[in-house]
Design an enzyme around this catalytic site. Structure first.
Site, PDB file in Angstrom:
ATOM      1  N   ASP A 129       0.247   1.045  -9.316  1.00 22.68           N
ATOM      2  CA  ASP A 129      -0.631   0.699  -8.202  1.00 22.68           C
ATOM      3  C   ASP A 129       0.139  -0.222  -7.255  1.00 22.68           C
ATOM      4  O   ASP A 129       0.545  -1.320  -7.643  1.00 22.68           O
ATOM      5  CB  ASP A 129      -1.882  -0.003  -8.729  1.00 22.68           C
ATOM      6  CG  ASP A 129      -2.978  -0.106  -7.675  1.00 22.68           C
ATOM      7  OD1 ASP A 129      -2.812   0.458  -6.577  1.00 22.68           O
ATOM      8  OD2 ASP A 129      -4.002  -0.759  -7.965  1.00 22.68           O
TER       9      ASP A 129
ATOM     10  N   ASP B 102      -1.265   5.214  -2.703  1.00 22.93           N
ATOM     11  CA  ASP B 102      -0.691   4.009  -3.304  1.00 22.93           C
ATOM     12  C   ASP B 102      -0.880   3.888  -4.808  1.00 22.93           C
ATOM     13  O   ASP B 102      -0.584   2.834  -5.383  1.00 22.93           O
ATOM     14  CB  ASP B 102      -1.258   2.763  -2.624  1.00 22.93           C
ATOM     15  CG  ASP B 102      -2.762   2.642  -2.786  1.00 22.93           C
ATOM     16  OD1 ASP B 102      -3.418   3.654  -3.075  1.00 22.93           O
ATOM     17  OD2 ASP B 102      -3.291   1.526  -2.609  1.00 22.93           O
ATOM     18  N   GLU B 103      -1.344   4.924  -5.475  1.00 18.52           N
ATOM     19  CA  GLU B 103      -1.485   4.820  -6.927  1.00 18.52           C
ATOM     20  C   GLU B 103      -1.393   6.187  -7.579  1.00 18.52           C
ATOM     21  O   GLU B 103      -1.715   7.213  -6.980  1.00 18.52           O
ATOM     22  CB  GLU B 103      -2.787   4.115  -7.325  1.00 18.52           C
ATOM     23  CG  GLU B 103      -4.042   4.809  -6.883  1.00 18.52           C
ATOM     24  CD  GLU B 103      -5.297   4.099  -7.381  1.00 18.52           C
ATOM     25  OE1 GLU B 103      -5.320   3.661  -8.546  1.00 18.52           O
ATOM     26  OE2 GLU B 103      -6.246   3.989  -6.593  1.00 18.52           O
TER      27      GLU B 103
END
Length: 374
Positions: free
Chosen positions: A26, A120-121
């Site tokens: 993350d 983003d993860e």
């Protein structure tokens, strides 16, 4: 967004089979961190991506802004009141996507089992990894270092034997840290955790659980499967499993979901169009970003509206060809939202869901006109 449905049985985690090693990566304050990286004047300052001083909603906040209580989905006016020195920056999704592709190339050095959740993860299954590294914490540490070297950005990681606990672990030592939840510690970790912090339990569901006397994982664990199905429907088996540290969902690379959605319960009921439009914008951006990052397109958008008395309605729009841009999606949602006004009671929750998902066609193919058919 509907809850994931693992295969559940009444047992403790199985340690006799080959133990899975799942990493959840993350990125830390991703959008804001990219802006601070690219603009030295923003470094070490409170930054909000999205919105403006006068209107709109914060899409992301830097850690400097979070110290003042600023967070995503917060009205810009509220954010500015909490942090008078807050700097608003327009989002640059093309840049965020390009950096995300750099990060995924690093993931691919270690495993092909990559399941992106957003720009983003992502989940990584490193049980049988390409470098033959036995210890997952070492892989996570290497990946984070390579991300930092390649992009200048910090990432946090969670390592565990299933997806739920890996996701929970990635929050434990943020920013720029990592944590492990082992099979031995998993059930006890869940028992001590407030249900409002569970991944997959939103504010409305947490409130419902609290009304049933369920405030921690331990409270959830003593409830029967039948009771959880009665009160939470198809999400019941998921809650039953995670209360025991069990989540058998596999990391699924390149999967096309049936739908992707986001919703938000507001601190105060909404009665007019402008604040409703501001409240729905980060939801639109969230679902669009997911689809864009995963090269998925959608033909149907559904607006969910829940009123103060908990009654709810949904309105859908289907297009002949997939939505071609964020602006197209925004226009469709605006039409659906305008149609419910004026309202006779306050709105407590809004949600946006995309369905009829499919892989995007090659960019070389000519764009098509967008025609509404429903």
């Amino acid at each position: 967004m509907s809850q994931p449905q693992p295969v559940i049985c009444d047992r403790t985690p199985n340690t006799t089979q080959k133990q899975r090693k799942i990493i959840h990566i993350d990125m830390d304050a991703y959008y804001a961190s990219v802006e601070q990286r690219d603009n030295p004047d923003l470094r070490d300052k409170p930054v909000a991506v999205g919105g403006s001083e006068a209107r709109g909603v914060v899409a992301a906040a830097s850690y400097e802004a979070r110290k003042f209580g600023v967070h995503s989905a917060m009205p810009s006016v509220t954010a500015k009141r909490k942090c008078p020195d807050l700097i608003f920056v327009k989002p640059r999704f093309d840049v965020y996507k390009a950096v995300s592709m750099q990060i995924r190339e690093i993931f691919a050095e270690y495993t092909s089992m990559i399941e992106p959740l957003s720009l983003d993860e992502a989940y990584l299954d490193v049980t049988d990894n390409l470098k033959g590294i036995e210890i997952a914490t070492e892989i996570a540490r290497e990946i984070r270092a390579k991300i930092k070297a390649a992009t200048g950005l910090n990432a946090s990681a969670g390592i565990s034997y299933n997806k739920f606990l890996a996701k929970m672990a990635s929050d434990l030592n943020k920013p720029n840290g990592q944590a492990v939840i082992t099979p031995k510690n998993g059930p006890a970790f869940v028992e001590a955790l407030p249900v409002k912090k569970f991944h997959g339990v939103g504010p409305a569901t947490a409130e419902k659980m609290n009304r049933l006397g369920i405030e921690t994982g331990a409270d959830l664990k003593v409830r029967s499967l039948d009771l959880l199905i009665e009160h939470f429907g198809k999400s019941g088996p998921y809650f039953y499993g995670i209360a025991r540290g069990i989540d058998d969902r596999q990391v699924k690379p390149n999967r096309v979901r049936k739908s992707v959605g986001a919703e938000d319960t507001f601190m105060a009921d909404i009665h007019s169009f402008d604040p409703a439009r501001a409240g729905v914008q980060p939801l639109i951006e969230k679902v669009w970003t997911y689809c864009d990052a995963n090269e998925i397109s959608a033909k149907t958008v559904t607006l969910k509206v829940k009123y103060a008395n908990f009654s709810q309605v949904t309105r859908s729009k289907t297009v002949a060809l997939p939505f071609g841009s964020l602006a197209d999606l925004e226009n469709a949602v605006n039409l659906l939202l305008q149609a419910i006004f004026p309202v006779s009671r306050g709105i407590r929750l809004l949600g946006v869901t995309l369905s009829s998902l499919e892989r995007k066609v090659a960019e070389s193919e000519p764009p098509q006109l967008l025609l509404f058919i429903k």
